[in-house]
Write a protein that holds these residues in place. Sequence first.
Motif, PDB file in Angstrom:
ATOM      1  N   THR A   8      -3.569  -4.135   3.019  1.00  0.00           N
ATOM      2  CA  THR A   8      -3.295  -4.559   4.135  1.00  0.00           C
ATOM      3  C   THR A   8      -4.336  -5.236   5.112  1.00  0.00           C
ATOM      4  OG1 THR A   8      -2.141  -2.280   4.308  1.00  0.00           O
ATOM      5  CG2 THR A   8      -2.101  -3.264   6.460  1.00  0.00           C
ATOM      6  N   ARG A  11       1.785  -2.058  -5.092  1.00  0.00           N
ATOM      7  CA  ARG A  11       1.467  -3.534  -5.355  1.00  0.00           C
ATOM      8  C   ARG A  11       2.177  -4.305  -6.044  1.00  0.00           C
ATOM      9  NH1 ARG A  11      -4.232  -1.484  -4.194  1.00  0.00           N
ATOM     10  NH2 ARG A  11      -4.011  -0.979  -2.064  1.00  0.00           N
ATOM     11  N   ASP A  26       0.932  -1.247  -0.108  1.00  0.00           N
ATOM     12  CA  ASP A  26      -0.064  -0.228   0.121  1.00  0.00           C
ATOM     13  C   ASP A  26       0.929   1.274  -0.069  1.00  0.00           C
ATOM     14  OD1 ASP A  26      -2.434  -1.176   0.013  1.00  0.00           O
ATOM     15  OD2 ASP A  26      -2.676  -1.343   2.077  1.00  0.00           O
ATOM     16  N   SER A  45      -7.527   2.339   0.558  1.00  0.00           N
ATOM     17  CA  SER A  45      -6.294   2.882   0.844  1.00  0.00           C
ATOM     18  C   SER A  45      -5.594   1.757   1.866  1.00  0.00           C
ATOM     19  CB  SER A  45      -6.116   4.149   1.499  1.00  0.00           C
ATOM     20  OG  SER A  45      -7.197   4.028   2.737  1.00  0.00           O
ATOM     21  N   LYS A  46      -6.602   0.923   2.244  1.00  0.00           N
ATOM     22  CA  LYS A  46      -5.840  -0.186   3.282  1.00  0.00           C
ATOM     23  C   LYS A  46      -6.195  -1.609   2.977  1.00  0.00           C
ATOM     24  CE  LYS A  46      -9.387   0.877   6.789  1.00  0.00           C
ATOM     25  NZ  LYS A  46      -9.662   1.558   8.083  1.00  0.00           N
TER      26      LYS A  46
END
Length: 432
Positions: A363, A71, A67, A359-360
């Motif tokens: 993760t 990627r 992130d 955005s996450k």
Amino acid sequence: MSENVDISGNPTKYVWFTTLYNARAYYPILAVLFLDLGLTLDQYVLLNLVWALTIFFFEVPSGALADTLGRKTLLVAAAVLMILEMGCLLFAPKDGGWILIGLCIINRLLSGLSEAAASGADEALAYDSLPDGEKDDLWDEVLSKAMRYRAIAFVIAMIIGGLMYDSSILNRFLPENLQIPLTLAHRLPIALVLLQGIACLAITLSMVEPRRVHDVSFWKACKRAIKLTMKTAKWVFSNPKTRVFVIVGLAIDSVIRNFATITSSYYRLIELPEWSFGFIGAAVGLGGIIVPTIASWLNRRFSPLANFGIIASAGLIGLSGLVPANSYWCLIPSMMLMMTMSFLGFTMSRSLNREAESSKRATVLSVKGLAFNLGYGAFSLGFSGLLASLPEGTSGAALTKALFWQVPFYAILTFSLLLWGKWLLKRTTVET
């Protein structure tokens, strides 16, 4: 990197990458591959703990780096590590003592690092490359396509891998002066997966980042990654929905995946010939073609928790059916468990992608992968200890007893967590 880049090809490249990365020709003989190199079954199960611990330490940081650094960068690294891990097995000496054990450990470390790098980054790159406003519907299509392609590739890889491993089958079609020795035949599936790793590297190098990645130093990126990791992990386990999804999912996955890694030993236990292992894997792959359709229909019709209940129930039926281990009929529950894993993977991906922000997203998916592999590693350790503690040692009788004792453990664990999840989500709904 320019914002005006063509990212429309990323979802298709994701499908090809995940297909070649996951459909590996040595899967139908994975356990016996290590056993024939000179390891015992409990040593092999402990190697899977090494693999899981590697992912435990690198899964989330790799997702956070995906992130921050990008990627594509992580996917290229995953392909390179795949090539290196295959090299370790290709040149590992049979009955090589500590050299063999050392190379097998390195193989598991590299495999864990590769899985950690790819996990989350591949789906996040593909998902964010879809047009805004259509992501949910289009992602179902991409995910279904990827699962079908993987199922077809599994059919091909399983048949080829099983046949390659059995030199008696290969030599029937070769002239006398070109007979393949058994030791060479045992390396052929590994060599084929090495070529798949090279293809994965070419695919990832052609991918394009779906968003601008700012140039930062490695250490600054690591600091960002750690901060994002802690923040995202806190969010995953404080959000009631994601907490339930991940915890219930890992309980189901840990037990079923442990069996998935020792299927070839189980096939030997019920006295199946080695050449048949690949055809069994192919049959599982064919069955997997219909899983996305069923999983998609069930996920649209029922809540995620209800689907987890269906998955847990199917897992219990399958694990119970393994216990007799006395006939070819035991193949049916074995194949059922493999398809249950596909159903679980579809449900987890769909549920978490709907909850996570872009955005996450990588993760969040990596946090899920971390939790799953931690659970799998813990169960592998317990299963290895159980095998070693049984009077029969590493014989087939020990494996049969271990399979018996995992059934009540799985039933109590999964259904207790399902009840907890139902209570937590109901309480959360009432409070809001």
